[in-house]
Design an enzyme around this catalytic site. Structure first.
Site, PDB file in Angstrom:
ATOM      1  CD  GLU A  46      -7.299   7.247   5.154  1.00  0.00           C
ATOM      2  OE1 GLU A  46      -8.007   6.914   6.122  1.00  0.00           O
ATOM      3  OE2 GLU A  46      -7.449   8.294   4.524  1.00  0.00           O
ATOM      4  CB  THR A  47      -0.185   5.166   6.202  1.00  0.00           C
ATOM      5  OG1 THR A  47       0.365   6.484   6.328  1.00  0.00           O
ATOM      6  CG2 THR A  47       0.935   4.191   5.913  1.00  0.00           C
TER       7      THR A  47
END
Length: 261
Positions: A46-47
């Site tokens: 995830e970003t």
């Protein structure tokens, strides 16, 4: 254009374990296509992107392949960055996202996520699920993710799923879980349909794991461990229709993304 980012290992008090996430604090939203490209460039589970809106933070999360409606470890990482890097002068941060309001509270070195409880419900046990996982299930349930109970912690460790088959199931991710030997429960999480074969530590999966095991074990405070290769410990509480998920976080890198725009 240059954008500052920070990489944090969430649900870990040391580097190179827990679940890594990238965090960007933005002054204004970038185009969705650009945020997706940035997430693909970092190529982590995830970003997270944050924009302040009044007294709260609007948070969005992207895997390398798609935007997701809820992510625990990247929210924990985001709170850590706001507290430790940007020196937010508060003990509680409030977020808004596609899944509703969230908050993170700081208690010493530990951060506590406040997320919605999502109790899983029974579904038909289909042979396709067991074939895809390569295991015999004790119970198969569903919430926003497929939820599969196995007979032991060793069965969770031994599971070697067929990722192509899992990606064809009508759920964005699959939780497998069992009662633990050293912890109240253990789990693993697979999401090849959204570009993550196995997630290291999945806070959002515990929205379902906590109410399930709280009922099974007749207790509202539980210890949990996600038995991925990196691994991560979670401290869990069920409070009505909310779950509290506690963990540590560790900064491992900071840098600047340079965009030729």
């Amino acid at each position: 254009m240059q954008l500052e980012f920070h990489q944090v290992d969430a649900f870990s008090d040391r580097p190179f374990s827990g679940n890594p996430a990238i965090v960007y604090r933005l002054d204004a939203w970038l185009a969705d296509e650009l945020m997706q490209k940035i997430a693909a460039e970092h190529n982590l589970a995830e970003t997270a992107f944050l924009v302040r809106e009044g007294s709260v933070w609007h948070i969005r999360w992207f895997t390398p392949a798609t935007e997701v409606p809820l992510c625990g470890h990247a929210t924990l990482a985001s709170a850590y960055v706001l507290f430790e890097i940007y020196k937010e002068a508060t003990e509680r941060l409030d977020f808004i996202c596609k899944s509703g309001p969230l908050s993170v509270t700081r208690e010493g070195a530990r951060l506590w996520l406040d997320f919605p409880a999502m109790e899983p419900a029974a579904i038909d046990m289909t042979p396709d699920i067991e074939r895809a996982l390569g295991v015999r299930a004790v119970e198969i349930l569903g919430a926003n993710k497929l939820f599969v109970v196995l007979e032991s912690e060793q069965a969770v460790l031994d599971c070697k799923p067929d990722m192509v088959a899992l990606a064809k199931l009508p759920w964005p991710g699959v939780i497998i879980t069992a009662q633990g030997n050293q912890h109240d429960f253990v789990s693993r999480f697979f999401a090849p349909a959204i570009g993550i074969n196995e997630d290291a530590v999945t806070g959002s999966a515990h929205c379902s794991l906590i109410p399930y095991w709280a009922k099974r074990l007749d207790k509202t405070s539980l210890s949990a461990y996600q038995r991925s290769q990196r691994g991560g410990e979670l401290f869990c509480r069920l409070e009505g229709d909310r779950v509290k998920i506690g963990g540590n976080a560790t900064l491992v890198a900071s840098g600047t993304l340079v965009l030729g725009l």
